[in-house]
Design a protein around this motif. Structure first.
Motif, PDB file in Angstrom:
ATOM      1  N   TYR A 113       6.456  15.706  14.119  1.00  0.00           N
ATOM      2  CA  TYR A 113       6.343  15.836  12.705  1.00  0.00           C
ATOM      3  C   TYR A 113       4.921  15.296  12.483  1.00  0.00           C
ATOM      4  CZ  TYR A 113       8.330  10.909  12.278  1.00  0.00           C
ATOM      5  OH  TYR A 113       8.432   9.841  12.420  1.00  0.00           O
ATOM      6  N   SER A 114       4.738  16.110  11.062  1.00  0.00           N
ATOM      7  CA  SER A 114       3.489  15.970  10.563  1.00  0.00           C
ATOM      8  C   SER A 114       3.399  15.425   8.947  1.00  0.00           C
ATOM      9  CB  SER A 114       2.970  17.446  10.672  1.00  0.00           C
ATOM     10  OG  SER A 114       1.704  17.417   9.845  1.00  0.00           O
ATOM     11  N   GLU A 115       2.832  14.724   8.679  1.00  0.00           N
ATOM     12  CA  GLU A 115       2.934  13.867   7.227  1.00  0.00           C
ATOM     13  C   GLU A 115       1.422  14.394   6.534  1.00  0.00           C
ATOM     14  OE1 GLU A 115       6.205  10.864   7.925  1.00  0.00           O
ATOM     15  OE2 GLU A 115       3.925   9.894   7.880  1.00  0.00           O
ATOM     16  N   TYR A 116       0.370  14.485   7.469  1.00  0.00           N
ATOM     17  CA  TYR A 116      -0.900  14.576   6.860  1.00  0.00           C
ATOM     18  C   TYR A 116      -1.580  15.819   7.583  1.00  0.00           C
ATOM     19  CZ  TYR A 116      -3.388  11.856  10.528  1.00  0.00           C
ATOM     20  OH  TYR A 116      -3.718  11.372  11.598  1.00  0.00           O
TER      21      TYR A 116
ATOM     22  N   VAL B  96       5.536   6.288   2.064  1.00  0.00           N
ATOM     23  CA  VAL B  96       5.091   4.982   2.968  1.00  0.00           C
ATOM     24  C   VAL B  96       3.642   5.206   3.317  1.00  0.00           C
ATOM     25  CG1 VAL B  96       7.394   3.966   3.337  1.00  0.00           C
ATOM     26  CG2 VAL B  96       6.631   6.084   4.547  1.00  0.00           C
ATOM     27  N   TYR B  97       3.149   4.041   3.655  1.00  0.00           N
ATOM     28  CA  TYR B  97       1.888   4.010   4.243  1.00  0.00           C
ATOM     29  C   TYR B  97       1.644   3.448   5.678  1.00  0.00           C
ATOM     30  CZ  TYR B  97      -3.172   3.617   4.352  1.00  0.00           C
ATOM     31  OH  TYR B  97      -4.542   3.656   4.703  1.00  0.00           O
ATOM     32  N   PRO B  98       1.172   4.113   6.538  1.00  0.00           N
ATOM     33  CA  PRO B  98       0.253   5.298   6.712  1.00  0.00           C
ATOM     34  C   PRO B  98       1.011   6.328   6.933  1.00  0.00           C
ATOM     35  CG  PRO B  98      -0.106   3.937   8.619  1.00  0.00           C
ATOM     36  CD  PRO B  98       0.810   3.224   7.714  1.00  0.00           C
ATOM     37  N   PRO B  99       0.516   7.674   6.473  1.00  0.00           N
ATOM     38  CA  PRO B  99       1.092   8.789   7.050  1.00  0.00           C
ATOM     39  C   PRO B  99       0.792   9.046   8.370  1.00  0.00           C
ATOM     40  CG  PRO B  99      -0.400   9.192   5.000  1.00  0.00           C
ATOM     41  CD  PRO B  99      -0.597   7.798   5.482  1.00  0.00           C
ATOM     42  N   ILE B 100       1.749   9.593   8.962  1.00  0.00           N
ATOM     43  CA  ILE B 100       1.521   9.944  10.567  1.00  0.00           C
ATOM     44  C   ILE B 100       1.704  11.361  10.965  1.00  0.00           C
ATOM     45  CG2 ILE B 100       2.099   7.289  11.241  1.00  0.00           C
ATOM     46  CD1 ILE B 100       4.798   8.824  12.130  1.00  0.00           C
TER      47      ILE B 100
ATOM     48  N   LEU C 181       0.771  -1.121   0.056  1.00  0.00           N
ATOM     49  CA  LEU C 181      -0.050   0.260   0.054  1.00  0.00           C
ATOM     50  C   LEU C 181       0.975   1.345  -0.099  1.00  0.00           C
ATOM     51  CD1 LEU C 181      -2.988   0.532   0.093  1.00  0.00           C
ATOM     52  CD2 LEU C 181      -2.802   0.544   2.437  1.00  0.00           C
ATOM     53  N   GLN C 182       0.577   2.198  -0.899  1.00  0.00           N
ATOM     54  CA  GLN C 182       1.368   3.555  -0.833  1.00  0.00           C
ATOM     55  C   GLN C 182       0.500   4.709  -0.353  1.00  0.00           C
ATOM     56  OE1 GLN C 182       4.418   3.964  -2.693  1.00  0.00           O
ATOM     57  NE2 GLN C 182       4.628   1.955  -2.267  1.00  0.00           N
ATOM     58  N   SER C 183       1.121   5.627   0.199  1.00  0.00           N
ATOM     59  CA  SER C 183       0.431   6.591   0.762  1.00  0.00           C
ATOM     60  C   SER C 183       0.289   7.685  -0.169  1.00  0.00           C
ATOM     61  CB  SER C 183       0.962   7.365   1.883  1.00  0.00           C
ATOM     62  OG  SER C 183       2.024   8.026   1.687  1.00  0.00           O
ATOM     63  N   THR C 184      -0.991   8.414  -0.468  1.00  0.00           N
ATOM     64  CA  THR C 184      -1.275   9.310  -1.428  1.00  0.00           C
ATOM     65  C   THR C 184      -1.602  10.743  -0.826  1.00  0.00           C
ATOM     66  OG1 THR C 184      -3.323   8.706  -1.621  1.00  0.00           O
ATOM     67  CG2 THR C 184      -2.030   8.056  -3.262  1.00  0.00           C
TER      68      THR C 184
END
Lengths: 129, 151
Positions: A77-80, B44-48, A3-6
């Protein structure tokens, strides 16, 4: 399959919100069964009270409001980003607009749009002449 | 030397290219300064999202459609491992898809924690498709207030 994140797709809803928060397009799966059209939408963070489904003429609009959380903690940190969800679809008149069901579980909205009687496949018997 | 017909700047196709470039640069800056969503380059999944206070590390991940039992959370030394398998297939037979945008598949992500945590006291919950972890910091890394004595 890995699974890839989008990146969440941000949208500008038709009408501006009274509060400032990003709005995203939920990823959807739409499939058709014999009796219905089913829409599955990923709306993490939205619960039953935050979903608003609106149907006007042939326009079906899905809105999801996330519960706002206080961000007083120090961000490592923040990725979304979190925000509301908004998406609308044009329905064909093959849908029986009075029979639309909605349920939300684990952040996934499931809309079941029953097909109108006239749109259902019908077996036509061939008579011997 | 090639002769290029002079055109009024607004007619030049390069302007479109330039504005596209500018758009890209803006997105890049927005991401860098935290306005945009800063998804790690590897995808990479999931974003955190990770936050902290004096005593805890808080970690959140959006995992829509995954029940608590589907997610495997492990702490090994200073690493946190998130594993799972997201399925989006439906049980109903004979369906035809109009759109398929929701990702499916397995994932495994290792996150290096910024400080040592007490793994035994870690708590995890999922609500509305959002995984939330509360990891208490180890005693030795907690910030300590030093009292200044009056001499």
């Amino acid at each position: 399959m890995e699974l890839q994140s989008t990146v969440k797709k941000q949208v500008e809803p038709k009408a501006e919100l009274t509060y400032s928060r990003p709005v995203f397009t939920p990823a959807v799966d739409i499939y058709e069964t014999k009796d219905a059209l089913v829409v599955l939408a990923d709306m993490p963070g939205v619960d039953q009270s935050g979903v608003d489904i609106h149907l006007e003429e042939n326009m079906l609009t899905i809105r999801g409001k996330v519960a706002e959380e206080a961000v007083d903690k120090d961000v490592v940190y923040s990725e979304y980003r979190t925000g509301d969800y908004y998406r609308s679809f044009t329905l064909s008149n093959l849908i029986d607009q009075n029979r639309i069901e909605a349920a939300i579980k684990d952040g996934v909205l499931k809309l079941t749009l029953a097909k109108a009687e006239t749109a259902k496949p019908r077996q036509i018997a061939v008579k011997a002449g | 030397m090639a002769i290029i017909r002079w055109r009024y700047p607004s007619e030049m196709p390069a302007i479109g290219e330039l504005s596209r470039l500018q758009e890209e640069m803006n997105t890049l800056f927005d991401r860098f300064f935290g306005k945009g969503s800063a998804v790690s380059a590897a995808g990479v999944y999931p974003p955190i999202n990770m936050t902290q206070d004096g005593d805890h590390i808080y970690l959140k991940a959006e995992l829509p459609g995954m029940a608590p039992g589907d997610i495997d959370v492990t702490i090994e030394d200073d690493n946190l491992i998130l594993k799972g398998n997201r399925k989006t297939d439906v049980a109903e037979p004979d369906v035809s898809y109009h759109r398929r945008e929701r990702g499916a598949g397995s994932f495994s992500r290792t996150i290096a924690l910024p400080v040592r945590v007490v793994a035994d006291k870690a708590a995890a919950e999922t609500r509305n498709g959002v995984l939330k972890l509360v990891l208490p910091k180890a005693e030795e890394v907690k910030p300590k207030k030093i009292e200044i004595k009056l001499s």
